[in-house]
Design a protein around this motif. Structure first.
Motif, PDB file in Angstrom:
ATOM      1  N   PHE A   1      -4.729 -17.353  15.140  1.00  0.00           N
ATOM      2  CA  PHE A   1      -4.160 -16.066  14.728  1.00  0.00           C
ATOM      3  C   PHE A   1      -3.513 -16.165  13.350  1.00  0.00           C
ATOM      4  N   LYS A   2      -2.793 -17.265  13.109  1.00  0.00           N
ATOM      5  CA  LYS A   2      -2.152 -17.443  11.802  1.00  0.00           C
ATOM      6  C   LYS A   2      -3.193 -17.427  10.688  1.00  0.00           C
ATOM      7  N   ASN A   3      -4.283 -18.166  10.869  1.00  0.00           N
ATOM      8  CA  ASN A   3      -5.314 -18.219   9.830  1.00  0.00           C
ATOM      9  C   ASN A   3      -6.055 -16.892   9.698  1.00  0.00           C
ATOM     10  N   LEU A   4      -6.248 -16.190  10.812  1.00  0.00           N
ATOM     11  CA  LEU A   4      -6.868 -14.859  10.736  1.00  0.00           C
ATOM     12  C   LEU A   4      -5.994 -13.900   9.940  1.00  0.00           C
ATOM     13  N   ILE A   5      -4.689 -13.934  10.187  1.00  0.00           N
ATOM     14  CA  ILE A   5      -3.769 -13.069   9.441  1.00  0.00           C
ATOM     15  C   ILE A   5      -3.785 -13.415   7.959  1.00  0.00           C
ATOM     16  N   LEU A   6      -3.724 -14.723   7.649  1.00  0.00           N
ATOM     17  CA  LEU A   6      -3.754 -15.149   6.244  1.00  0.00           C
ATOM     18  C   LEU A   6      -5.040 -14.687   5.561  1.00  0.00           C
ATOM     19  N   PHE A   7      -6.145 -14.718   6.290  1.00  0.00           N
ATOM     20  CA  PHE A   7      -7.429 -14.303   5.735  1.00  0.00           C
ATOM     21  C   PHE A   7      -7.528 -12.782   5.655  1.00  0.00           C
ATOM     22  N   ALA A   8      -6.937 -12.084   6.643  1.00  0.00           N
ATOM     23  CA  ALA A   8      -7.059 -10.629   6.714  1.00  0.00           C
ATOM     24  C   ALA A   8      -6.153  -9.906   5.736  1.00  0.00           C
ATOM     25  N   ILE A   9      -5.002 -10.499   5.388  1.00  0.00           N
ATOM     26  CA  ILE A   9      -4.062  -9.798   4.502  1.00  0.00           C
ATOM     27  C   ILE A   9      -4.697  -9.442   3.155  1.00  0.00           C
ATOM     28  N   PRO A  10      -5.358 -10.378   2.456  1.00  0.00           N
ATOM     29  CA  PRO A  10      -6.020  -9.984   1.204  1.00  0.00           C
ATOM     30  C   PRO A  10      -7.127  -8.940   1.421  1.00  0.00           C
ATOM     31  N   ILE A  11      -7.819  -9.015   2.581  1.00  0.00           N
ATOM     32  CA  ILE A  11      -8.843  -8.007   2.873  1.00  0.00           C
ATOM     33  C   ILE A  11      -8.196  -6.646   3.036  1.00  0.00           C
ATOM     34  N   PHE A  12      -7.064  -6.606   3.750  1.00  0.00           N
ATOM     35  CA  PHE A  12      -6.336  -5.348   3.933  1.00  0.00           C
ATOM     36  C   PHE A  12      -5.921  -4.753   2.591  1.00  0.00           C
ATOM     37  N   ILE A  13      -5.337  -5.590   1.733  1.00  0.00           N
ATOM     38  CA  ILE A  13      -4.900  -5.092   0.425  1.00  0.00           C
ATOM     39  C   ILE A  13      -6.110  -4.672  -0.416  1.00  0.00           C
ATOM     40  N   SER A  14      -7.212  -5.430  -0.285  1.00  0.00           N
ATOM     41  CA  SER A  14      -8.446  -5.044  -0.992  1.00  0.00           C
ATOM     42  C   SER A  14      -8.927  -3.678  -0.520  1.00  0.00           C
ATOM     43  N   ASN A  15      -8.927  -3.465   0.801  1.00  0.00           N
ATOM     44  CA  ASN A  15      -9.338  -2.168   1.337  1.00  0.00           C
ATOM     45  C   ASN A  15      -8.413  -1.061   0.852  1.00  0.00           C
TER      46      ASN A  15
ATOM     47  N   VAL B   1      -8.984 -13.853  -1.331  1.00  0.00           N
ATOM     48  CA  VAL B   1      -7.948 -13.561  -2.324  1.00  0.00           C
ATOM     49  C   VAL B   1      -8.535 -13.042  -3.636  1.00  0.00           C
ATOM     50  N   MET B   2      -9.559 -13.727  -4.148  1.00  0.00           N
ATOM     51  CA  MET B   2     -10.063 -13.351  -5.474  1.00  0.00           C
ATOM     52  C   MET B   2     -10.705 -11.963  -5.518  1.00  0.00           C
ATOM     53  N   PRO B   3     -11.460 -11.538  -4.489  1.00  0.00           N
ATOM     54  CA  PRO B   3     -11.940 -10.157  -4.533  1.00  0.00           C
ATOM     55  C   PRO B   3     -10.803  -9.151  -4.653  1.00  0.00           C
ATOM     56  N   LEU B   4      -9.667  -9.475  -4.029  1.00  0.00           N
ATOM     57  CA  LEU B   4      -8.490  -8.611  -4.128  1.00  0.00           C
ATOM     58  C   LEU B   4      -7.986  -8.531  -5.561  1.00  0.00           C
ATOM     59  N   ILE B   5      -7.879  -9.662  -6.220  1.00  0.00           N
ATOM     60  CA  ILE B   5      -7.351  -9.680  -7.591  1.00  0.00           C
ATOM     61  C   ILE B   5      -8.223  -8.844  -8.524  1.00  0.00           C
ATOM     62  N   PHE B   6      -9.544  -9.005  -8.396  1.00  0.00           N
ATOM     63  CA  PHE B   6     -10.443  -8.221  -9.247  1.00  0.00           C
ATOM     64  C   PHE B   6     -10.321  -6.730  -8.942  1.00  0.00           C
ATOM     65  N   LEU B   7     -10.186  -6.422  -7.663  1.00  0.00           N
ATOM     66  CA  LEU B   7     -10.153  -5.026  -7.248  1.00  0.00           C
ATOM     67  C   LEU B   7      -8.880  -4.324  -7.689  1.00  0.00           C
ATOM     68  N   ILE B   8      -7.755  -5.028  -7.652  1.00  0.00           N
ATOM     69  CA  ILE B   8      -6.507  -4.420  -8.113  1.00  0.00           C
ATOM     70  C   ILE B   8      -6.636  -3.975  -9.565  1.00  0.00           C
ATOM     71  N   PHE B   9      -7.205  -4.844 -10.381  1.00  0.00           N
ATOM     72  CA  PHE B   9      -7.378  -4.503 -11.798  1.00  0.00           C
ATOM     73  C   PHE B   9      -8.264  -3.274 -11.964  1.00  0.00           C
ATOM     74  N   SER B  10      -9.404  -3.280 -11.284  1.00  0.00           N
ATOM     75  CA  SER B  10     -10.342  -2.171 -11.478  1.00  0.00           C
ATOM     76  C   SER B  10      -9.851  -0.879 -10.821  1.00  0.00           C
ATOM     77  N   SER B  11      -9.012  -0.990  -9.754  1.00  0.00           N
ATOM     78  CA  SER B  11      -8.446   0.212  -9.140  1.00  0.00           C
ATOM     79  C   SER B  11      -7.488   0.910 -10.096  1.00  0.00           C
ATOM     80  N   CYS B  12      -6.680   0.121 -10.747  1.00  0.00           N
ATOM     81  CA  CYS B  12      -5.771   0.700 -11.753  1.00  0.00           C
ATOM     82  C   CYS B  12      -6.575   1.362 -12.872  1.00  0.00           C
TER      83      CYS B  12
END
Length: 453
Positions: A19-33, A170-181
């Motif tokens: 569960f801990k690793n799923l949460i760690l993996f899911a948090i960047p996906i959530f922010i990306s979404n 994590v990295m898809p999130l970083i790219f997406l934050i930039f392009s969302s702005c």
């Protein structure tokens, strides 16, 4: 045999606490979404506030077609990445690169087909959906650029899916934050600058194009076990057959679901422009509030794929139970949130003061929120079946959704109006969930029977 070097940003889903690793993996996906939906929400908010209810309704009237076009491409990309995740779990570096090469070839071909079909059938489809005459031209001007540049959206989502397949969310999130702005800035510039709703669509496309460039650059520099060489593009019939069927399975699943939404949109369009505007605002908000269960289900897909490749069925069973419990917790939180602030949220997104817009949008959110528990189980189980290699059983659930929406559109919406629209999906989710759970527990691998790797 070539080995795979694990970069620091990757989460280990094959070993350690589940569960801990799923949460760690899911948090960047959530922010990306979250930032991904900022593309669409920015469209709705800026169009609604700058151009008014009629233009907002125009964007909403083709929302289901948008989902149909883009959803099929994204579904194919996610399906292709499942094969990559299984190869990664089996620690077969050469096969990982072959799957990436195959995904590029298959994805470009699929994007070309989607674009051609979209450009041919877009306007006739808007007419067939009974789109009000006063907004049909505006709706077409919004959806046409989306169809023209499906390849951009497919390319970004494939890059993101491949990174997630090897444990990097994590990295898809970083790219997406930039392009969302960037998207928000372009939205204001294009819409307020005189391009109208077409400007909102072009802002979305250009912003995602930036994400594609950034993702490709990062993969080439830092995730070289995803970079295929010339020799990896040699076609292996067995592998390509597996990738095409897996990709088409998820693509068809998405398109069947979207086709149901297109049919439902027909019923909604007949209820009037203000009802369309209220529903559009509510759906935009829905795409934010269901993100926790979508992020966890997406994380679960990679988790199941990698552990299927590593041959760990008991770990999959334990992980799925924890993912289902997460969905129930999400439903409790979202129900409380909607009952307190749904009307304020609808007013914020729509920019409207019309009682019909605000009341219908708030009712949709309040009635739907408790069913997030069902939606969470549904999504996680469907993705898990796909990741286990099942291709037909998940499609059955999509067929249930399609038939259910047809029945609601024909029999219940004409009689009960927008109340039937609100209850349509929650009722159908319950039937879909029952079928998927039965399929999951009867899967030979989950039951513990020998299965082909």
């Amino acid at each position: 045999m070539e080995t795979i070097r694990t970069p620091r940003r990757q989460v280990d889903l094959i070993h350690g606490p589940i569960f801990k690793n799923l949460i760690l993996f899911a948090i960047p996906i959530f922010i990306s979404n979250l930032f991904q939906q900022m593309y669409n929400a920015a469209d709705a908010m800026i169009v609604g506030n700058v151009l008014g209810d009629t233009s907002l309704a125009a964007v909403g009237a083709c929302g289901s077609i948008y989902e149909l076009l883009v959803g099929f491409g994204i579904g194919i990309g996610n399906g292709l990445a499942i094969v990559t995740a299984r190869a990664y779990g089996a620690e077969d570096a050469a096969k990982v690169k072959k799957t990436v090469a195959g995904a590029i070839v298959i994805g470009l071909a699929a994007s070309a087909i989607i674009t051609a079909a979209g450009l041919i059938f877009l306007y006739p489809l808007l007419e067939a959906l009974d789109t009000p005459p006063e907004i049909i031209e505006e709706a077409y001007s919004y959806i046409r650029p989306i169809a023209q540049y499906v390849v951009v959206m497919f390319a970004y989502n494939l890059c993101a899916a491949l990174l997630r397949a090897v444990g990097n969310s994590v990295m898809p999130l970083i790219f997406l934050i930039f392009s969302s702005c960037l998207n928000i800035g372009l939205d204001y510039a294009f819409v307020a600058g005189g391009m109208g709703v077409k400007g909102a669509a072009m802002a979305t496309v250009l912003s995602q194009a930036v994400s594609v460039v950034l993702c490709i650059f990062y993969i080439a520099r830092r995730v070289k076990h995803l970079v295929p060489g010339r020799e990896h593009f040699a076609i292996e019939k067995g592998l390509y057959r597996e990738m095409i069927t897996q990709g088409l399975s998820m693509g068809l699943m998405s398109s069947i679901v979207s086709a149901g939404s297109v049919i439902l949109q027909y019923g909604i369009n007949g209820l009037g422009t203000l009802v369309i505007a209220g529903h559009t605002a509510a759906r935009k908000l829905f795409t934010f509030t269901d993100m926790p269960v979508i992020a966890m289900a997406t994380a679960g897909s990679t988790f199941v794929s990698q552990n299927r490749g590593a041959d760990k069925p008991e770990r999959i069973r334990r992980g799925m139970r924890q993912i289902w419990l997460f969905g129930f917790g999400t439903a409790v939180v979202m129900t409380a949130l909607m009952w307190v602030g749904a009307d304020v949220l609808v007013r914020l997104v729509s920019g409207s003061s019309e009682p019909v817009v605000l009341e219908n949008g708030a009712r949709y959110l309040c009635w739907t929120a408790p069913f997030y528990s069902v939606l969470g189980v549904l999504l996680a189980t469907r993705y898990a079946l796909q990741s286990l290699g099942q291709k037909i059983l998940p499609l059955i659930s999509s067929g249930i959704e399609l038939v259910g929406k047809i029945l609601f559109m024909l029999l219940l919406i004409p009689r009960f109006g927008y109340d039937a629209v609100i209850l349509c999906e929650p009722v159908i989710w319950c039937f879909m969930c029952a079928q998927l759970l039965w399929s999951y527990w009867h899967d030979p691998y989950i039951k513990g029977s020998p299965a082909k790797k």
